[in-house]
Design a protein around this motif. Structure first.
Motif: not given
Length: 433
Positions: A180-188
């Motif tokens: 979910k964090l990656a899909e928000m644009g964060k480098h998870a």
């Protein structure tokens, strides 16, 4: 501006004196060698009018001059053949380690802006990317948890614009949450997520851009991250570098990480000696893969930094979940590391049916996943939390209802020493300073 000048005997003393006067504010000089155009070196002090440090080892003479004088800048007035490129990098390493600028006719090396944290701090830095620095950082955090409450401050090229706090002591970082964090644009898969996951500690993630030859970052927000860490109820800070870039802090203790898979010139040349010279503990990883090279690197560290406690280690895979009786696909950043890990993982009762060392190469990684899908089913993917682990591998696996198990790497001594005890001893020293 108090200056230390580096001089040689290949210039006539009147010429050297002329240059010193033009330079100005020279409080002392170090004689590097050469005798073509001078008589007795001992007469140089009288001829030049400044105190001169002599010695069989010019590097030690520079160290002594810097320790005995409040120097702002070292200026090199010497020339070939007395000094060569390697010698100048060694001089620059000494200067930068002491926070002093070093310049010559057409070069300048300036130390980065460093802050001293208010809390005891251990800095972990690497001699390059993919040397196992973050794995060592996670190990250090886990060890420190035995007696302290550490907070890890990381810096990365995919880090957040503002310092990001992850409470790894209480938050559960599941594959679904990270996706979910990656899909928000964060480098998870950033280091602060990895450290929080594998060590269960609080972390502060920061971004940086650019890295200089000696490892100082161009732009960064690490100082803001350190200030946030100082406000937390934790008693020791672990400042973790990024690739070959070092944390911009004046730490109380340093751990330098290098790998036997690195080119020799990276370790023994350029600014390798600078990073090695900082080390209280030097960790040589992949020592089981290149044992001869590991011993040679250890000998080099002994020459450059005799006070460093050198440890030769291998990495033992540590799955953060049960792998027994499962058919697993293994994804790592290095093909050699993946090959070495297979035996350990199968020793835990798993069957490794597929390996990939392409986590940091997305096109090749996607081809590996296509090949895996065509070869048959697996019960789980076992993956390091790095590079494309979340937005590619985790997304692929969850979309097919395949279990995702993240993988830590535990450094294990192959030299009979005990890295865990060394880390605790370093912590005892830094918390007492």
């Amino acid at each position: 501006m108090r200056r230390l000048a580096l001089i040689d005997g290949e210039h006539y003393p009147p010429v050297t004196r002329w240059a010193l006067e033009r330079l100005g504010n020279v409080c002392c000089a170090v004689f590097l060698g050469g005798s073509e155009k001078i008589g007795s070196p001992e007469r140089l002090e009288e001829e030049l009018g400044v105190r001169i440090y002599f010695g069989g080892d010019p590097l030690r003479a520079i160290e002594l001059a810097l320790s005995e004088n409040d120097i702002d800048e070292v200026v090199d007035l010497s020339d070939e053949p007395v000094v060569d490129y390697e010698m100048r990098f060694r001089i620059a390493s000494i200067c930068l380690r002491r926070g002093v600028a070093y310049r010559g006719a057409d070069f300048a090396f300036t130390p980065g802006e460093l802050i001293r944290p208010k809390k005891p701090t251990i800095s972990i830095l690497g001699l390059g990317k993919r040397v196992g620095k973050t794995a060592v950082g996670g190990f250090v955090a886990r060890v420190l948890k035995e007696k302290y409450r550490p907070v890890v401050v990381t810096m990365g090229r995919g880090g957040p614009e503002e310092p990001e706090l992850i409470d790894g002591e209480r938050e559960e970082l599941t594959p679904e949450n990270l996706l979910k964090l990656a899909e928000m644009g964060k480098h998870a898969a950033s280091d602060h997520y990895e450290d929080a996951l594998v060590a269960g500690v609080t972390t502060v993630g920061c971004r940086r851009c650019g890295g200089g030859m000696a490892g100082f970052p161009f732009f960064h927000i690490v100082h803001e991250g350190i200030k946030l860490a100082e406000e937390l109820p934790h008693d020791i800070i672990v400042a973790e570098g990024s690739g070959a870039t070092i944390p911009p802090v004046r730490a109380d203790g340093y751990i330098t990480v290098l790998s036997t898979l690195q080119p020799r010139e990276t370790v023994e040349g350029f600014f390798g000696p600078f990073r090695i010279g900082l080390a209280d503990i030097a960790v040589i990883t992949m020592a089981d893969v290149e044992p001869k090279k590991a011993r040679e690197f250890a000998d080099f560290i002994e020459k450059v930094n005799p006070k460093a406690d050198v440890h030769l280690v291998r990495f033992v895979p540590k799955p953060l979940g049960d792998v027994s009786e499962k058919r697993v696909a293994l994804f790592m950043t290095l093909e050699k590391a993946a090959g070495e890990a297979v035996g350990d993982i199968e020793g835990m009762g798993a069957e490794v049916v597929f390996t990939s060392g392409n986590l940091s190469r997305r096109p090749a990684l996607r081809k590996d996943l296509e090949r895996l899908e065509g070869e048959g089913s697996v019960d789980a993917v076992l993956v390091e939390l790095k590079a494309a682990a979340v937005d590619v591998v985790t997304k692929w696996a969850l979309g097919r209802d395949i279990e995702v198990i993240y993988l830590a790497n535990e450094p294990e001594n192959v030299d009979g020493k005990n890295l865990r005890e060394a880390v605790l001893e370093l912590a005892r020293r830094v918390t007492g300073r």
